[in-house]
Design a protein around this motif. Structure first.
Motif, mmCIF file in Angstrom:
data_model
loop_
_atom_site.group_PDB
_atom_site.id
_atom_site.type_symbol
_atom_site.label_atom_id
_atom_site.label_comp_id
_atom_site.label_asym_id
_atom_site.label_seq_id
_atom_site.Cartn_x
_atom_site.Cartn_y
_atom_site.Cartn_z
ATOM 1 N N ILE A 100 6.132 -74.156 -10.024
ATOM 2 C CA ILE A 100 7.446 -74.391 -9.736
ATOM 3 C C ILE A 100 6.593 -76.233 -9.551
ATOM 4 C CG2 ILE A 100 9.239 -75.493 -8.278
ATOM 5 C CD1 ILE A 100 9.677 -72.424 -8.365
ATOM 6 N N ARG A 101 7.601 -77.281 -10.633
ATOM 7 C CA ARG A 101 6.784 -78.781 -9.480
ATOM 8 C C ARG A 101 8.032 -79.194 -9.278
ATOM 9 N NH1 ARG A 101 3.784 -77.386 -14.243
ATOM 10 N NH2 ARG A 101 1.758 -77.694 -14.457
ATOM 11 N N GLU A 102 8.383 -80.340 -9.051
ATOM 12 C CA GLU A 102 8.883 -81.318 -8.250
ATOM 13 C C GLU A 102 8.926 -82.221 -9.530
ATOM 14 O OE1 GLU A 102 11.080 -84.403 -5.540
ATOM 15 O OE2 GLU A 102 10.480 -82.641 -4.380
ATOM 16 N N VAL A 103 10.321 -82.606 -10.335
ATOM 17 C CA VAL A 103 10.281 -84.005 -11.258
ATOM 18 C C VAL A 103 11.569 -84.672 -11.563
ATOM 19 C CG1 VAL A 103 9.854 -85.245 -13.465
ATOM 20 C CG2 VAL A 103 8.822 -82.365 -12.941
ATOM 21 N N GLU A 104 11.534 -86.145 -10.765
ATOM 22 C CA GLU A 104 12.664 -86.817 -10.768
ATOM 23 C C GLU A 104 13.816 -85.621 -9.117
ATOM 24 O OE1 GLU A 104 13.823 -87.694 -14.470
ATOM 25 O OE2 GLU A 104 12.314 -88.950 -15.069
ATOM 26 N N GLY A 105 12.736 -85.558 -8.583
ATOM 27 C CA GLY A 105 13.654 -84.648 -7.698
ATOM 28 C C GLY A 105 14.340 -83.702 -8.009
ATOM 29 N N LYS A 106 14.063 -83.310 -8.983
ATOM 30 C CA LYS A 106 14.242 -81.471 -9.158
ATOM 31 C C LYS A 106 13.305 -80.985 -9.049
ATOM 32 C CE LYS A 106 18.172 -83.381 -12.137
ATOM 33 N NZ LYS A 106 19.217 -83.778 -13.774
ATOM 34 N N LYS A 130 -18.068 -65.500 -16.189
ATOM 35 C CA LYS A 130 -18.844 -66.800 -16.337
ATOM 36 C C LYS A 130 -18.877 -67.985 -17.573
ATOM 37 C CE LYS A 130 -23.944 -67.147 -18.793
ATOM 38 N NZ LYS A 130 -23.956 -68.315 -17.363
ATOM 39 N N GLU A 131 -17.819 -67.330 -18.569
ATOM 40 C CA GLU A 131 -17.507 -67.800 -19.058
ATOM 41 C C GLU A 131 -15.559 -67.411 -19.061
ATOM 42 O OE1 GLU A 131 -17.842 -68.500 -22.818
ATOM 43 O OE2 GLU A 131 -20.349 -68.434 -22.595
ATOM 44 N N ARG A 132 -14.199 -67.976 -18.892
ATOM 45 C CA ARG A 132 -13.524 -68.666 -19.444
ATOM 46 C C ARG A 132 -12.166 -68.966 -20.006
ATOM 47 N NH1 ARG A 132 -8.254 -65.402 -14.820
ATOM 48 N NH2 ARG A 132 -9.026 -63.873 -16.575
ATOM 49 N N THR A 133 -11.750 -68.423 -21.164
ATOM 50 C CA THR A 133 -11.140 -69.578 -22.206
ATOM 51 C C THR A 133 -9.386 -69.153 -21.867
ATOM 52 O OG1 THR A 133 -12.856 -69.743 -23.773
ATOM 53 C CG2 THR A 133 -10.778 -70.503 -24.321
ATOM 54 N N GLY A 134 -8.026 -70.007 -21.773
ATOM 55 C CA GLY A 134 -7.512 -69.907 -21.263
ATOM 56 C C GLY A 134 -6.262 -70.469 -22.835
ATOM 57 N N TYR A 135 -5.400 -69.441 -23.360
ATOM 58 C CA TYR A 135 -4.798 -69.752 -24.352
ATOM 59 C C TYR A 135 -3.569 -69.530 -23.950
ATOM 60 C CZ TYR A 135 -9.172 -69.032 -27.118
ATOM 61 O OH TYR A 135 -10.005 -69.015 -27.920
ATOM 62 N N PHE A 136 -3.067 -70.677 -23.458
ATOM 63 C CA PHE A 136 -0.902 -70.844 -22.907
ATOM 64 C C PHE A 136 0.152 -70.912 -24.503
ATOM 65 C CE2 PHE A 136 -4.095 -71.717 -19.951
ATOM 66 C CZ PHE A 136 -3.329 -71.785 -18.543
ATOM 67 N N LEU A 137 0.045 -69.615 -25.448
ATOM 68 C CA LEU A 137 1.060 -69.471 -25.956
ATOM 69 C C LEU A 137 2.053 -69.553 -26.901
ATOM 70 C CD1 LEU A 137 -1.173 -65.834 -27.109
ATOM 71 C CD2 LEU A 137 -2.258 -68.546 -27.765
ATOM 72 N N ILE A 138 2.952 -69.310 -24.801
ATOM 73 C CA ILE A 138 4.618 -69.710 -24.751
ATOM 74 C C ILE A 138 4.433 -70.571 -23.911
ATOM 75 C CG2 ILE A 138 6.798 -68.837 -24.784
ATOM 76 C CD1 ILE A 138 5.615 -66.172 -25.926
ATOM 77 N N ILE A 139 5.153 -71.851 -23.512
ATOM 78 C CA ILE A 139 5.154 -72.343 -22.766
ATOM 79 C C ILE A 139 6.772 -72.728 -22.772
ATOM 80 C CG2 ILE A 139 4.682 -74.463 -21.996
ATOM 81 C CD1 ILE A 139 1.833 -74.565 -22.962
ATOM 82 N N GLU A 140 7.611 -73.000 -21.656
ATOM 83 C CA GLU A 140 8.905 -73.188 -21.196
ATOM 84 C C GLU A 140 9.475 -73.675 -20.286
ATOM 85 O OE1 GLU A 140 13.511 -70.895 -21.519
ATOM 86 O OE2 GLU A 140 11.807 -69.566 -21.364
ATOM 87 N N ALA A 141 9.763 -74.578 -20.089
ATOM 88 C CA ALA A 141 9.828 -75.793 -18.499
ATOM 89 C C ALA A 141 11.863 -75.508 -18.865
ATOM 90 C CB ALA A 141 9.506 -76.694 -18.839
ATOM 91 N N ARG A 142 11.819 -75.237 -17.328
ATOM 92 C CA ARG A 142 13.526 -75.684 -17.395
ATOM 93 C C ARG A 142 13.562 -75.674 -15.949
ATOM 94 N NH1 ARG A 142 11.898 -70.178 -18.010
ATOM 95 N NH2 ARG A 142 12.403 -68.508 -15.922
ATOM 96 N N PRO A 143 14.528 -76.633 -15.328
ATOM 97 C CA PRO A 143 15.151 -77.377 -14.325
ATOM 98 C C PRO A 143 15.327 -75.978 -13.598
ATOM 99 C CG PRO A 143 16.646 -77.615 -15.523
ATOM 100 C CD PRO A 143 15.564 -77.636 -16.507
#
Length: 145
Positions: A100-106, A130-143
């Motif tokens: 959760i991030r605040e963007v423009e007050g929301k 020792k090594e970590r590779t993250g693959y962010f496969l599905i990204i959904e953002a909503r208020p």
């Protein structure tokens, strides 16, 4: 499967669960103790390489910068498959990560479906990433309300 193999799998699962817990709590300095000092960390957002960091000092700065923008983290770890080869191992794990991030007050909830490819090493009887590779496969953002 031997008792020793089961024990190692449990230790490695605890390692990735501790990584998630410390990240959710923004305990970044403690989280760095889970990595080798020369760690390599990469994160892909789709096909875009969003992070390529070497060493815990640089990684701590990267994670702190990111955490400063996030109000709340919540991680659930799923499958974790490992292959053990003596004092080294490789692993694939899957996580659902919410921020959760605040963007423009929301408050904006971003939901990530992540696949991690890891390389682990055991040093002085303890496992580290020792090594970590993250693959962010599905990204959904909503208020959120």
């Amino acid at each position: 499967m031997t008792i020793e193999t089961l024990k190692i799998k449990e230790e490695l699962r605890d390692l990735i669960d501790t990584y998630a817990y410390l990240g959710d709590e923004k305990k970044i300095a403690e989280q760095m103790g889970l990595f080798t000092p020369d760690v390599i960390y990469k994160a892909y957002m789709g096909d875009f390489l969003a992070a390529d960091v070497s060493g815990t000092e640089s990684l701590e700065k990267e994670f702190n910068g990111h955490a400063s923008l996030v109000k709340t983290y919540f991680t659930m770890n799923g499958q974790h498959n490992v292959k053990i080869d003596g004092e080294t191992a490789t692993g694939v794990s899957f996580s659902q990560l919410k921020m959760i991030r605040e963007v423009e007050g929301k408050d904006i909830l971003t939901d990530y479906s992540v696949k991690y490819d890891d390389k682990y090493v055991r040093q002085n009887g303890k496992w580290f990433i020792k090594e970590r590779t993250g693959y962010f496969l599905i990204i959904e953002a909503r208020p959120i309300a």
